[in-house]
Design an enzyme around this catalytic site. Sequence first.
Site, mmCIF file in Angstrom:
data_model
loop_
_atom_site.group_PDB
_atom_site.id
_atom_site.type_symbol
_atom_site.label_atom_id
_atom_site.label_comp_id
_atom_site.label_asym_id
_atom_site.label_seq_id
_atom_site.Cartn_x
_atom_site.Cartn_y
_atom_site.Cartn_z
ATOM 1 N N TYR A 1 0.808 -1.224 0.000
ATOM 2 C CA TYR A 1 0.000 0.000 0.000
ATOM 3 C C TYR A 1 0.842 1.276 0.000
ATOM 4 O O TYR A 1 0.512 2.232 -0.720
ATOM 5 C CB TYR A 1 -0.983 -0.012 1.164
ATOM 6 C CG TYR A 1 -2.222 -0.825 0.871
ATOM 7 C CD1 TYR A 1 -3.302 -0.269 0.191
ATOM 8 C CD2 TYR A 1 -2.307 -2.162 1.246
ATOM 9 C CE1 TYR A 1 -4.436 -1.014 -0.098
ATOM 10 C CE2 TYR A 1 -3.438 -2.924 0.964
ATOM 11 C CZ TYR A 1 -4.497 -2.342 0.292
ATOM 12 O OH TYR A 1 -5.607 -3.089 -0.003
ATOM 13 N N GLU B 1 -9.044 -6.773 4.632
ATOM 14 C CA GLU B 1 -8.367 -7.915 4.011
ATOM 15 C C GLU B 1 -7.831 -8.882 5.060
ATOM 16 O O GLU B 1 -7.874 -10.110 4.866
ATOM 17 C CB GLU B 1 -7.256 -7.410 3.090
ATOM 18 C CG GLU B 1 -7.812 -6.778 1.820
ATOM 19 C CD GLU B 1 -6.862 -5.818 1.138
ATOM 20 O OE1 GLU B 1 -5.644 -5.866 1.435
ATOM 21 O OE2 GLU B 1 -7.333 -5.009 0.309
#
Length: 390
Positions: free
Chosen positions: A106, A148
């Site tokens: 990310y 997630e």
Amino acid sequence: MSAAKQLFKIVPLTPTEINFLQSLAPVVKEHGVTVTSTMYKYMFQTYPEVRSYFNMTNQKTGRQPKVLAFSLYQYILHLNDLTPISGFVNQIVLKHCGLGIKPDQYPVVGESLVQAFKMVLGEAADEHFVEVFKKAYGNLAQTLIDAEASVYKTLAWEEFKDFRVTKLVKEAEDVTSVYLTPVDGFKLKPIIPGEYISFRWDIHNPDITDIQPREYSISQDVKENEYRISVRDIGIVSDYINKKLQVGDIVPVHAPVGTMKYDSISKKGKVAVLAGGIGITPMIPIIEHALKDGKDVELYYSNRSYQSEPFREFFSNLEKENNGKFKLNNYISAENQKLQVKDLEHINPDEYDVYLLGPVAYMHEFKTYLVGKGVSDLKMEFFGPTDPDC
């Protein structure tokens, strides 16, 4: 997998910051695809290790940059409340989990987006813009990381597991079914009908050195500790699967995930399935389970030609075996046969669960009709990136 990794501190945006970002929504809408295309180019050059997580065909066609641009635009519009786009966000979460996306990726995406905005917007991407955007991106990234992590905990296994190809079956002139079993003997659980599995393919092409990630629907329930996928020859990887893959080959596979799952608790007694082409693959286990549950099932199945129609004999036999509980409606484009909305006029949303999957234009046409008809819980998914056009 352990608890969610905290890479970003979630800090609520101030009303002023929200207003500032939302004032830029028209700019993001207009230039978003340019920004995301620039972002991917920068990221792949600067961080080549992430290339193997991305379908390069979707990069070349522009589908992936388009979807990311749409995602950014929708996020900015809904900074106050993500609830209206929760379904879209959930599809992204499941896609990431199927591909084995890690939290550490990310910051790479965030930094690449900032650089792309600077390159495309120039002086408009000043220090204030970068500061507020980083804050908003960090909030979204950590939200996705947390979601997630929750999904990863539910999966049958972590990371990718080696599977061996046990059988190859030609289903149509351009469709091959691949049967696979875990190399380590891992006992596969029954699937939830509608799930898909992700692969990492080395297609042994000197011009394509990157590992190629792909997702394929599981096209029958687990039998003899095997998964089955059925792949149409329409691209680089699917061509390899149809023409070069061999029994005994080993391929890494991730645990099943999915958004368009069979609704086993629905009290509705009827099921309508609309499938275009290879969109039939996840529908097979859905249809089989619905019939086992005693439901009446109608399949509206569209193909280009008889030669390209997979599972014709299977469905013909299924219709014979189920004594009127399963009705097959075939549409062949080469014979000037096309599914029409009038064929669906009898569908009562109070009586039917409806599943839809096919080419984007096909899905857009029938989604528009069915939603307008009152089908509020239409079950559908997309092959490839979650498509903003449908």
